[in-house]
Design a protein around this motif. Sequence first.
Motif, PDB file in Angstrom:
ATOM      1  N   SER A  62      42.957  35.950  39.260  1.00 23.91           N
ATOM      2  CA  SER A  62      42.309  34.648  39.440  1.00 23.91           C
ATOM      3  C   SER A  62      41.653  34.172  38.147  1.00 23.91           C
ATOM      4  O   SER A  62      41.402  32.983  37.972  1.00 23.91           O
ATOM      5  N   ALA A 117      51.766  40.211  40.194  1.00 22.04           N
ATOM      6  CA  ALA A 117      51.152  38.881  40.219  1.00 22.04           C
ATOM      7  C   ALA A 117      51.354  38.256  41.591  1.00 22.04           C
ATOM      8  O   ALA A 117      52.133  38.757  42.408  1.00 22.04           O
ATOM      9  N   GLN A 155      50.705  34.221  38.750  1.00 22.18           N
ATOM     10  CA  GLN A 155      49.332  34.351  38.287  1.00 22.18           C
ATOM     11  C   GLN A 155      48.906  35.802  38.477  1.00 22.18           C
ATOM     12  O   GLN A 155      48.898  36.310  39.599  1.00 22.18           O
ATOM     13  N   LYS A 157      42.998  34.487  35.160  1.00 24.18           N
ATOM     14  CA  LYS A 157      44.008  34.098  34.182  1.00 24.18           C
ATOM     15  C   LYS A 157      44.739  32.842  34.633  1.00 24.18           C
ATOM     16  O   LYS A 157      44.834  32.544  35.822  1.00 24.18           O
ATOM     17  N   GLU A 158      45.306  32.140  33.669  1.00 19.22           N
ATOM     18  CA  GLU A 158      46.047  30.924  33.994  1.00 19.22           C
ATOM     19  C   GLU A 158      47.399  31.284  34.602  1.00 19.22           C
ATOM     20  O   GLU A 158      47.938  32.360  34.373  1.00 19.22           O
ATOM     21  N   ARG A 159      47.929  30.361  35.340  1.00 18.87           N
ATOM     22  CA  ARG A 159      49.262  30.544  35.903  1.00 18.87           C
ATOM     23  C   ARG A 159      50.289  30.503  34.782  1.00 18.87           C
ATOM     24  O   ARG A 159      50.138  29.776  33.800  1.00 18.87           O
ATOM     25  N   GLU A 160      51.347  31.280  34.964  1.00 19.94           N
ATOM     26  CA  GLU A 160      52.368  31.450  33.945  1.00 19.94           C
ATOM     27  C   GLU A 160      53.730  31.024  34.497  1.00 19.94           C
ATOM     28  O   GLU A 160      54.134  31.464  35.585  1.00 19.94           O
TER      29      GLU A 160
END
Length: 126
Positions: A42, A93, A39, A44-47
């Motif tokens: 905070s 990240a 990630q 942004k979405e987890r990738e």
Amino acid sequence: QVQLVESGGRVVQAGASLRLSCVASGITFNTHALGWIRQTSSEKEREFVAVINAAGDTTYYADSVKGRFTISRDITKNTVYLEMNNLKPSDTAVYYCAAEPVRYRIPVTPREYDYWGQGTQVTVSS
């Protein structure tokens, strides 16, 4: 009780290599897929980054890390690793270790995972 504890994150320069570790307890490796998710912020979405299946014979990577990152596991140490080479600033990240109790399916999206570690910060400076 499932517990996943990541370590190895730190600040490195672009082009460097780094190995993350995740020690797992409360799960059986041959019945769980183990993945790395990141990630960038905070907001942004987890990738999804990488996964190794329960049998330990199949891996899958996000296109953004393919050829640079390698996921592996050591059953004797209850540990899954993420070897990261040629790091880029865009790899900065929080990296999470995750586990999913599946024997045959290979989870490749963050929401498929039931168990999560607390995360370890990787910062790549340019």
